[in-house]
Motif scaffolding. Sequence first.
Motif, PDB file in Angstrom:
ATOM      1  N   GLU A 161      62.158  67.993 129.430  1.00  0.00           N
ATOM      2  CA  GLU A 161      62.965  67.055 130.239  1.00  0.00           C
ATOM      3  C   GLU A 161      64.115  66.531 129.391  1.00  0.00           C
ATOM      4  OE1 GLU A 161      62.549  65.901 133.332  1.00  0.00           O
ATOM      5  OE2 GLU A 161      60.459  66.284 133.885  1.00  0.00           O
ATOM      6  N   ARG A 162      65.331  66.520 129.954  1.00  0.00           N
ATOM      7  CA  ARG A 162      66.432  65.926 129.193  1.00  0.00           C
ATOM      8  C   ARG A 162      66.315  64.403 129.214  1.00  0.00           C
ATOM      9  NH1 ARG A 162      69.262  67.928 133.660  1.00  0.00           N
ATOM     10  NH2 ARG A 162      69.876  69.764 132.492  1.00  0.00           N
TER      11      ARG A 162
ATOM     12  N   SER B 224      58.510  68.070 126.444  1.00  0.00           N
ATOM     13  CA  SER B 224      58.305  68.110 127.903  1.00  0.00           C
ATOM     14  C   SER B 224      59.289  69.022 128.631  1.00  0.00           C
ATOM     15  CB  SER B 224      58.451  66.697 128.471  1.00  0.00           C
ATOM     16  OG  SER B 224      59.785  66.234 128.263  1.00  0.00           O
TER      17      SER B 224
ATOM     18  N   PHE C 240      68.362  63.712 135.751  1.00  0.00           N
ATOM     19  CA  PHE C 240      67.505  63.222 134.659  1.00  0.00           C
ATOM     20  C   PHE C 240      66.567  62.146 135.204  1.00  0.00           C
ATOM     21  CE2 PHE C 240      71.059  60.348 134.917  1.00  0.00           C
ATOM     22  CZ  PHE C 240      70.555  59.092 134.612  1.00  0.00           C
ATOM     23  N   ASP C 241      65.409  61.997 134.544  1.00  0.00           N
ATOM     24  CA  ASP C 241      64.430  60.982 134.935  1.00  0.00           C
ATOM     25  C   ASP C 241      64.097  60.024 133.804  1.00  0.00           C
ATOM     26  OD1 ASP C 241      63.774  61.507 137.682  1.00  0.00           O
ATOM     27  OD2 ASP C 241      62.926  63.411 137.022  1.00  0.00           O
ATOM     28  N   TYR C 242      64.603  60.325 132.598  1.00  0.00           N
ATOM     29  CA  TYR C 242      64.259  59.516 131.427  1.00  0.00           C
ATOM     30  C   TYR C 242      65.547  59.002 130.791  1.00  0.00           C
ATOM     31  CZ  TYR C 242      59.771  61.612 132.311  1.00  0.00           C
ATOM     32  OH  TYR C 242      58.600  62.001 132.926  1.00  0.00           O
TER      33      TYR C 242
END
Length: 930
Positions: free
Chosen positions: A303-304, A301, A453-455
């Motif tokens: 994404e980190r 993705s 970050f979102d995760y």
Amino acid sequence: MYPFKLVVVDLETTGNSPRKGEKIIQISAVIIENGKITDQFTSFVSPGKSIPPFIEELTGINDEMVSGAPMFDEIAPKILEILDNGVFVAHNVTFDLSFLQAELEEAGYNPFAGPAFDTVELAKIAMPSADSFKLTELSNTLSLSHVRPHQADSDAYVTAEILLHFIQELHGLPLVTLEKLRTLSVHLKSDLSLLFDEIVSQKQRHVEDLEFGLEVYRGIALRTKSDPGSCSDSFHEIEFDITKSMEKHVSSYEKRNVQIQMMNEVKESFAEGKHLVIEAGTGVGKSLGYLWPSLHFAKQSGERVVISTFTTQLQEQLLQKEIKLLETISPFTFQTVLLKGKNHYINLFKFEQSLREEDPQYDVILTKMQILVWLTGTETGDVDELNLTSGGQLFWNRLRHDGWHLPHSKDPWVTKDFYLNARKRAQTADIIITNHSMLLSDIINHGNLIPAFDYLVIDEAHHLEKSARQHLGIVLDYLSIKFTTSQLGTLEQNQLFERLSSLMNAYEIESNRHLFEIDALVHQFYQDLEEAMSVLANVFVKHAKKRTGAQKIQLRISDEMKKSRNWQPVHMAMERVISGMKTIEREFQDILDSIKKKKIKLKDSEKALVEEFYSFLVEWDDLHQHFRTVFLKEMTDYVLWLDGDTRSLPNSLIIQAQPVAVARNLKEELFTKKKSIVLTSATLTVSESFHYFLNEVGLNTEEIKQLKLSSPFDYAGSATLFIPNDVPEIQQVSNEEYIESISSHLIGVAEATKGRMLILFTSYDMLRKTYELMKESGLLEDYILMAQGITSGSRTRLTKNFQRFDKAILFGTSSFWEGVDIPGEDLSCLALVRLPFSPPDEPVIQAKSELLKAQGKNPFSAHSLPEAIIRFKQGVGRLIRRSSDRGVIIVYDRRIKTTRYGNAFIESIPSMNVKEGDLYDLIELIEDWL
């Protein structure tokens, strides 16, 4: 190598003190000449007395072995001949040399008068990142054969090998580092300056090129930092079976369906942007269960993903073990960064200036030497890599990073800065590993510490609520307050104030008040602070007297108590302290601002002083604000209390404040702001339900997916839970009667299991009394009894020592209920003395109970019981750590059988055989089972 003869000596003795009549039972001396071991002399020595059982267990030396041995005076001439014109070397030289000197004196000989080297001291310098400086641990780390630890011949020989290894390591250091080490070494406790002199002389005669990967900057050698760059290889979805790759790369790997299920669920939650909670029992393979899908998602993705663990040790474990494994087997490259708070990193500018100061204090000298060596190897600049003394930790407070107060450009070390490098690497990382403390700091600081970050994966999630309470709380302990405030000093002391006054005089900088007036303010502040802490200690003692017998107590301070007449002296004394702090801070802030405005071209040492003073004022302001909050404001929704030991006041005083509940904070600042959070731990459910845990952290069962993965281990075939019926009910007898009863029971069990037993307590007082009764019984003389808080050493050291001895019993409380890993036959019996309910008079428990009552809930069923069950599960989890482990769990607290709620404890642990009976039934079971 070294022009003199080195004589490495080790002694085994009947005890620690020759003054108390203890004697040598074995001596060994290894001779090193021209960098090689040339000879070894070893002899048993007749002590003229019986060898104590503990020493026999420790060394393997018994009375029979020394019965025909010579007396010490018979071999003394030979010992002196070996030592003649030599350097006496030992691991902890103070012990061996002083013991030998006492024996020589008693035998009528002159003591040894030559130089001495301590290999413990040398190890701290040459190997500053070692986990332990004990001989056994060092020999393991260096892969040296140590056949018979605690026998003089083996210990002396391995010490000689370690000495040669360290000399070789020091020879490999850059000359610029060695020259600084030589200058500092004159202040060491042993005569190692002779060694550094010789190495520097040899190095100067053969100047070599700097080793690849090292650079010298401003006179300090350090490892060159690699450019973090970014993993720019494009990610292609490929068919990749992680389990097949694991089978190929990991010996004895067993495919676990529960681990595959966990991987799939984590992957799905991230893809769908949903929260997930997973309880993963022992043996599931939790770490890889979330790491692999996190990594796959991050690459897929762009994404980190942030992974948060409870402790910095767990962070290191993930990086060194699981991440290294994934780097080996992954079909794509990735970047992982371990990120900690800036206080973990060294400020090189401050360190450079500290080297120019002449401070002969031992811990400061040793720490400077450790850091000089460490800088030639570290790539992170993270203090957790260093094994510092407690005095070294205090010195580190001066060197640690806390950002910049002067412009970056004024720090000549900014291009080499470790903290900036870690931040830069984190910006391009796929996976960031951090800890709960850093995660919560990031939330409080609105995302200024960790790149966006979102995760997120929160491992050891059962600690999240407690970590949040501590992080949003305040801790003020007397010794830390004294340490922080004393750094300012007065005009007569060579501390910050005096050093700043010299700078002001040099550049004719004026202050709003004359310096002697500020000095008077500082003197008055120190006096007010002492008086305020004394008044606080008096209030504490008055309340402590009402609790007969207790010495370590907690005193809750309610808002009502703050309004009472008893509290008025504290309020008035603290008002004076807070007012003084505010005035002093304003005066020094104005002085520093004047220095900035003048735009003086400061020398580096002066810049470092100004930077250090700004750092100090940040700490001073934090302390000032905490004092204001605790003593002058109403603390709605907070619980405030004092901890202390009546035997050592005010030194032991600790002032603490914590929010009673953090559910709303976590929900608003964490769960609603992130797209997907995975919460995991081995202990999250109570009676198959996540309700208690989710409620504590601000979630409800409808808004998060829940998954319970049971341990793949066969508990029914490997563990039995036994409940003795011949011990009294804990609430029907006095503490003394209960302790006497379980002590005699435990002695019988210990003899049946041959030790290999961990006994868990919920209070230190009960642990101490049980330990003393069992030790004084005289029935366990062949056993090694080790107890937390009584036997010296950390939890890790006690656990390691427990594993070393055949007949060992380990007594633990609090921290031993989790995180202790003793696999195999070393631990066969786990005894839980009482169910782990928190004391109802603990301030936080009291405040939580009041809050729950106000909400119309039952505090026992809503909080006390589920909290105890989760802790009980953690305790039980100490026994079976591998699929091949076997053992017996004994629960002495009969409430597990006699109360309505008792069954909830049994239902919450893995299914296993549960039996009830007396001591004879238990011994029979142990003999059959083990």
